[in-house]
Design a protein around this motif. Structure first.
Motif, mmCIF file in Angstrom:
data_model
loop_
_atom_site.group_PDB
_atom_site.id
_atom_site.type_symbol
_atom_site.label_atom_id
_atom_site.label_comp_id
_atom_site.label_asym_id
_atom_site.label_seq_id
_atom_site.Cartn_x
_atom_site.Cartn_y
_atom_site.Cartn_z
ATOM 1 N N PHE A 36 -8.647 2.899 -14.316
ATOM 2 C CA PHE A 36 -7.928 1.659 -14.601
ATOM 3 C C PHE A 36 -7.609 0.902 -13.321
ATOM 4 N N PHE A 37 -7.320 1.642 -12.248
ATOM 5 C CA PHE A 37 -7.095 0.976 -10.966
ATOM 6 C C PHE A 37 -8.340 0.206 -10.534
ATOM 7 N N GLY A 38 -9.497 0.811 -10.719
ATOM 8 C CA GLY A 38 -10.750 0.152 -10.368
ATOM 9 C C GLY A 38 -10.964 -1.123 -11.154
ATOM 10 N N LEU A 39 -10.645 -1.098 -12.448
ATOM 11 C CA LEU A 39 -10.806 -2.296 -13.279
ATOM 12 C C LEU A 39 -9.868 -3.412 -12.828
ATOM 13 N N VAL A 40 -8.603 -3.055 -12.550
ATOM 14 C CA VAL A 40 -7.632 -4.046 -12.069
ATOM 15 C C VAL A 40 -8.114 -4.674 -10.768
ATOM 16 N N THR A 41 -8.582 -3.842 -9.856
ATOM 17 C CA THR A 41 -9.033 -4.316 -8.550
ATOM 18 C C THR A 41 -10.245 -5.230 -8.674
ATOM 19 N N ILE A 42 -11.182 -4.863 -9.515
ATOM 20 C CA ILE A 42 -12.387 -5.681 -9.715
ATOM 21 C C ILE A 42 -12.023 -7.063 -10.228
ATOM 22 N N ILE A 43 -11.104 -7.123 -11.187
ATOM 23 C CA ILE A 43 -10.706 -8.419 -11.757
ATOM 24 C C ILE A 43 -10.074 -9.298 -10.688
ATOM 25 N N PHE A 44 -9.138 -8.751 -9.930
ATOM 26 C CA PHE A 44 -8.485 -9.534 -8.876
ATOM 27 C C PHE A 44 -9.491 -10.027 -7.841
ATOM 28 N N PHE A 103 -12.326 -9.750 -1.109
ATOM 29 C CA PHE A 103 -12.524 -8.324 -1.379
ATOM 30 C C PHE A 103 -11.630 -7.480 -0.478
ATOM 31 N N ILE A 104 -11.668 -7.745 0.813
ATOM 32 C CA ILE A 104 -10.878 -6.957 1.773
ATOM 33 C C ILE A 104 -9.389 -7.114 1.502
ATOM 34 N N CYS A 105 -8.964 -8.366 1.341
ATOM 35 C CA CYS A 105 -7.547 -8.659 1.154
ATOM 36 C C CYS A 105 -6.996 -7.985 -0.097
ATOM 37 N N ASN A 106 -7.628 -8.233 -1.244
ATOM 38 C CA ASN A 106 -7.112 -7.711 -2.512
ATOM 39 C C ASN A 106 -7.234 -6.194 -2.596
ATOM 40 N N LEU A 107 -8.310 -5.641 -2.073
ATOM 41 C CA LEU A 107 -8.487 -4.198 -2.123
ATOM 42 C C LEU A 107 -7.348 -3.482 -1.406
ATOM 43 N N PHE A 108 -7.012 -3.912 -0.197
ATOM 44 C CA PHE A 108 -6.002 -3.195 0.574
ATOM 45 C C PHE A 108 -4.583 -3.459 0.068
ATOM 46 N N ILE A 109 -4.336 -4.651 -0.460
ATOM 47 C CA ILE A 109 -3.027 -4.891 -1.064
ATOM 48 C C ILE A 109 -2.846 -4.001 -2.290
ATOM 49 N N LYS A 114 -0.800 0.814 -5.171
ATOM 50 C CA LYS A 114 -1.142 2.064 -5.852
ATOM 51 C C LYS A 114 -0.495 3.261 -5.160
ATOM 52 N N ARG A 115 -0.538 3.285 -3.851
ATOM 53 C CA ARG A 115 0.007 4.399 -3.084
ATOM 54 C C ARG A 115 1.514 4.526 -3.263
ATOM 55 N N GLU A 116 2.212 3.390 -3.388
ATOM 56 C CA GLU A 116 3.670 3.400 -3.442
ATOM 57 C C GLU A 116 4.198 3.113 -4.848
ATOM 58 N N ALA A 117 3.361 3.252 -5.873
ATOM 59 C CA ALA A 117 3.687 2.734 -7.199
ATOM 60 C C ALA A 117 4.756 3.536 -7.928
ATOM 61 N N THR A 118 5.666 2.821 -8.567
ATOM 62 C CA THR A 118 6.532 3.392 -9.596
ATOM 63 C C THR A 118 6.100 2.757 -10.925
ATOM 64 N N TYR A 119 6.368 1.471 -11.051
ATOM 65 C CA TYR A 119 5.819 0.681 -12.153
ATOM 66 C C TYR A 119 4.639 -0.111 -11.591
ATOM 67 N N PHE A 120 3.458 0.473 -11.608
ATOM 68 C CA PHE A 120 2.301 -0.179 -10.996
ATOM 69 C C PHE A 120 2.008 -1.522 -11.653
ATOM 70 N N GLU A 121 2.155 -1.581 -12.986
ATOM 71 C CA GLU A 121 1.873 -2.833 -13.684
ATOM 72 C C GLU A 121 2.853 -3.929 -13.277
ATOM 73 N N GLY A 147 -3.124 -7.724 4.238
ATOM 74 C CA GLY A 147 -3.514 -6.615 3.375
ATOM 75 C C GLY A 147 -3.880 -5.371 4.161
ATOM 76 N N VAL A 148 -4.682 -5.561 5.207
ATOM 77 C CA VAL A 148 -5.086 -4.431 6.054
ATOM 78 C C VAL A 148 -3.875 -3.860 6.774
ATOM 79 N N PHE A 149 -3.023 -4.755 7.295
ATOM 80 C CA PHE A 149 -1.825 -4.293 7.999
ATOM 81 C C PHE A 149 -0.945 -3.452 7.098
ATOM 82 N N PHE A 150 -0.694 -3.927 5.892
ATOM 83 C CA PHE A 150 0.264 -3.221 5.054
ATOM 84 C C PHE A 150 -0.258 -1.838 4.662
ATOM 85 N N TYR A 151 -1.556 -1.740 4.430
ATOM 86 C CA TYR A 151 -2.092 -0.435 4.040
ATOM 87 C C TYR A 151 -2.058 0.556 5.203
#
Length: 353
Positions: A36-44, A103-109, A114-121, A147-151
């Motif tokens: 599901f994470f992959g689908l969300v990322t692809i759409i964004f 791609f780079i921006c949205n992927l890393f954001i 995802k890494r810090e998620a509680t309510y990911f949605e 995006g790169v910085f935050f990750y």
């Protein structure tokens, strides 16, 4: 705007399913189902990367066309120019630049959320309805750097790898010079949340805001290439509602500061980043250019706010606060994107004109 409404709805549902089918990890965070994470990322990425307009998109395309036609590389930092040069060897179509940066921006954001998620949605929902997703289509270079910085940057702060952090920021300045402001963030982010130093920093910010007219000359001198924006400080501050929204996670964190310190090992990092973002938004009330610095930090709001809602409200209140957050942010999104800016999304590839 219909494409954005569809994006909000579909990614929210998919992100929710991703959270529901994931497992709990430490600090009440969630492992998100990778499918599901992959689908969300692809759409964004697709919505962002296949656009034909919005903000500076036209000018980036124009610069890319000039590079293809003349070979001249001027106007951007060396790292970004080299990225453009590399992409010209793959395709002469400037859409490849727009897609790659998106791609780079949205992927890393999204990886950060995802890494810090509680309510990911809710995190992905805030990412869009706060206006940040649209910013990734306007301030392309800076959003990519953010995006790169935050990750990686937050990871290095957590692990206290100062030299890795410094090397990262140096590399990022090759893509956007404003990243130089990130050097002191390593130290400030590890300060105890709402300590005397942080309070003094907030107080100093309020002072600078009140004295902006008198201090404008000095600020211009240290602002480098952005100094010319200071000359027009009477013409464009951020909307006060924008600053108020960024202040909500800080206020809730302050109200729950003792619990956060006890329950979440890395709470100081995210609270301080959100606090610094709020500080820059206060300054942005006088001149919008300060909001550009906050762009590196505001991603923390999409992590901090859902964490507080999930962990520090009882069951009944939590549902009300969660629903209120969804409703209020959507109303703000509509006001900001439709009423204030009248944003129109176009994509030749997707057939949206």
């Amino acid at each position: 705007m219909e494409i954005f409404y569809i994006t909000i709805a579909i990614t929210y549902i998919l992100a929710f399913l991703g959270r529901q089918s994931g497992d709990v990890k430490e600090y009440n965070l969630k492992k998100i189902n990778p499918f599901f994470f992959g689908l969300v990322t692809i759409i964004f990425i697709l919505v962002c990367g296949l656009r034909s307009n919005i903000g500076d998109t036209y000018f980036y395309k124009h610069s890319y066309d000039l590079l293809v036609l003349t070979g001249d590389m001027i106007g951007y930092e060396i790292g970004f120019l080299k990225l453009m040069e590399l992409l010209t060897k793959v395709s002469s179509d400037p859409q490849i630049l727009i897609f790659t940066v998106g791609f780079i921006c949205n992927l890393f954001i999204l990886l950060s959320l995802k890494r810090e998620a509680t309510y990911f949605e809710l995190s992905t929902y805030l990412f869009v309805t706060s206006g940040y997703y649209l910013v990734t289509m306007n301030g392309m270079r800076q959003s990519m750097v953010a995006g790169v910085f935050f990750y990686f940057g937050v990871k290095f702060i957590k692990e206290q790898k100062m030299f890795n952090y410094i090397a990262l920021v140096f590399l990022l300045t090759l893509f956007h010079k404003s990243a130089v402001f990130l050097y002191p963030i390593y130290f400030i982010s590890q300060e105890k949340a709402f300590s005397k130093r942080i309070v003094l920093l907030i107080g100093g910010t309020v002072f600078v805001t009140l004295m902006f007219s008198s201090l404008a000359g000095a600020i211009k001198e240290v602002s480098g290439e952005y100094g010319h924006y200071i000359d027009s400080f009477n013409e464009g501050g951020a909307h006060i509602l924008r600053a108020a929204i960024d202040g909500v996670p800080v206020l809730l964190a302050y109200m729950n500061r003792e619990k956060l310190e006890k329950d979440w090992k890395y709470s100081n990092i995210f609270i301080n980043l959100s606090t610094l973002n709020f500080i820059f938004m206060i300054l942005a009330l006088q001149n919008w250019i300060f909001a550009r610095v906050g762009l590196y930090l505001s991603i923390s709001n999409f992590i901090l706010l859902p964490y507080i809602i999930k962990n520090y409200f009882d069951d009944g209140t939590r549902k009300i606060v969660y629903a209120g957050c969804v409703i209020f942010y959507f109303l703000y999104y509509y006001y900001d994107q439709v009423i204030m800016m009248n944003v129109v999304y176009r994509s030749v590839i997707l057939g949206i004109y």
